[in-house]
Design an enzyme around this catalytic site. Structure first.
Site, PDB file in Angstrom:
ATOM      1  CB  ALA A  93       7.113   1.594   1.232  1.00 57.16           C
ATOM      2  CE  LYS A  94       1.083  -3.523   1.437  1.00 57.57           C
ATOM      3  NZ  LYS A  94       1.656  -4.694   1.685  1.00 57.57           N
TER       4      LYS A  94
END
Ligand code: NAD
Length: 425
Positions: free
Chosen positions: A114-115
């Site tokens: 994720a980011k």
């Protein structure tokens, strides 16, 4: 589907194209099942928010944009940093989320990638403003993060304090303390000792193996580091501890150079007191861009993406590049480095120390049982060095470079998991 077909996608950006370009090349080489390949090319979830932000001058209100992208939910919760930067965008965050997926798989931690990010310049914010941006952004994404769903961490422009505010905001909302919602917190709140140093230290754990591979002596090796934030600074500290000479470091204000070796502690103290390397009295100041071409044995890009380009790759003097930043090398520059025989330890392997100790932190928070620094550093070293050996093994058997080998290792693990899970319903 070809890269040009990406035009129609919401997360299209130069960086996403780089990430997809790398993925497609390796998926082809591996003969990856087309159905699995197509699922892995796109994030599973992407959240875009806009929210008001009141400056310290009360009447001044801006609209800010924020993003959280979860690339892969197959392996467990998703995991990845939150960056505050003036140019962050959905495509950049989507590319970084994909890289996080491969990174977690390479070191075998049970997360997908994720980011997240907020498009804001953190250097222009007061402490109170930074806190308001963090808390409001946390509220905007509160339904998509959680200790079992998606666990943020620090990245460019964010730090332990920002993670503490994120944890507090989430916990206020839940009605009880939830330390495991975020990693990279201060140890006082359930953060792991040695997390702050983990990425920089992890990079340098790989130097002896990389140096051995190219026949370089670690003691006395000249190291140049782009970026003197969390990753760059602790990489510099670790390099100095290993007997290397840190000949150049840089930050957004420019670079400093000393062929006899910079005193890292003194430069770090200067930055603590003055925020930037600008004005540091005990080294020569050179143009920031020159850092990539100074005489050195080891180059560590540890600030930004896309900094090793077709323009400067031909002038890099290092024998080894250890990528601290995410995506610091453009694809065409990679070809030049390969032709010139420069050994590149790719980001998804080299900077995985951060997510590895983040994983340790999450495990400790969930179990409410904390480990000693020696246990953490020892396990980090073991995971990093054996991941390096595995990747080098793939590189040798498949006759490919380290980046391709790392991607093969990561993608293979994810593809195997996806195939056994099957498709719902
Ligand atoms: P940071 O904000 O702590 O430090 C960034 C550094 O880069 C600072 O010294 C800053 O001055 C410098 N910088 C910013 N813009 C620049 C420019 N235009 N030119 C030159 N220098 C510039 O960030 P960080 O956490 O050290 O992250 C650096 C990189 O490492 C990012 O690519 C990040 O995604 C990656 N990374 C970080 C971690 C982590 O644990 N923090 C883990 C894995 C990868």
């Amino acid at each position: 589907m070809t890269v040009s077909d990406l035009d129609m996608h919401e997360w299209d950006s130069p960086m996403y194209r780089e990430a997809i370009g790398q993925f497609d090349r390796v998926a082809d080489l591996m003969g990856l099942d087309d159905n699995v390949a197509d699922r892995l090319r796109f994030p599973q979830k992407a959240t875009v928010v806009s929210f008001p932000f009141r400056h310290d001058t009360y009447e001044n209100v801006d609209t800010l944009f924020g993003y959280r992208v979860q690339h892969l939910t197959t392996m467990g919760p998703t995991k990845g940093g939150i960056r505050f930067a003036p140019d962050v965008n959905l495509g950049e965050v989507a590319a970084l989320a994909m890289l996080m997926t491969w990174k977690c798989a390479i070191v075998g931690v049970p997360f997908g990638g994720a980011k997240g990010g907020v498009r804001v310049d953190p250097m222009a914010l007061s402490r109170a403003e930074l806190q308001r941006v963090t808390r409001r952004f946390t509220m905007e994404i509160i339904n998509v993060i959680g200790p079992d769903t998606d666990i943020p961490a620090p990245d460019m422009g964010t730090n332990e304090q920002v993670m503490a505010w994120l944890m507090d905001t989430y916990s206020q909302h839940m009605g009880h303390a939830v330390p495991a919602v975020v990693t990279g917190k201060p140890p006082a709140l359930g953060g792991s000792v040695a997390r702050r140093e983990a990425t920089g230290r992890g990079l340098m754990f790989l130097l002896p193996q990389a140096a051995h591979h190219v026949g370089l002596e670690v003691a006395g090796a000249r190291v140049a580091i782009h970026g003197f934030g969390n990753v760059g600074r602790y990489a510099a500290v670790a390099a100095e501890e290993m007997g290397c000479r840190v000949v150049a470091v840089s930050d957004i204000s420019g670079a400093i150079y000393d062929e006899d070796g910079i005193d890292v502690a003194s430069a770090a103290k200067w930055v603590d007191e003055h925020r930037l390397l600008e004005g540091y009295p005990s080294a020569e100041h050179i143009d920031g861009a020159k850092l990539f071409t100074v005489p050195c044995d080891v180059l560590v890009p540890a600030a930004l993406q896309g900094v090793i380009t077709s323009e400067n790759a031909g002038d890099v003097q290092a024998k080894v590049i250890i990528e601290g930043a995410n995506n610091p090398t453009n694809i065409d520059a990679d070809d030049t480095l390969k032709e010139r025989g420069i050994f590149v330890v790719p980001d998804i392997l080299a900077n995985a120390g951060g997510v590895t100790v983040s994983y340790f932190e999450w495990v400790q928070d969930v179990q409410k049982y904390f480990w000693t620094e020696n246990e953490i550093v020892g396990r980090l070293r073991q995971i990093m060095t054996s991941a390096f050996d595995d990747v080098l093994g793939v590189a040798t058997t498949e006759n490919v470079d380290m980046r391709t080998a790392a991607l093969i290792k990561g993608i293979r693990r994810i593809a195997d998991a996806k195939l056994v899970r099957g498709i719902f319903p």
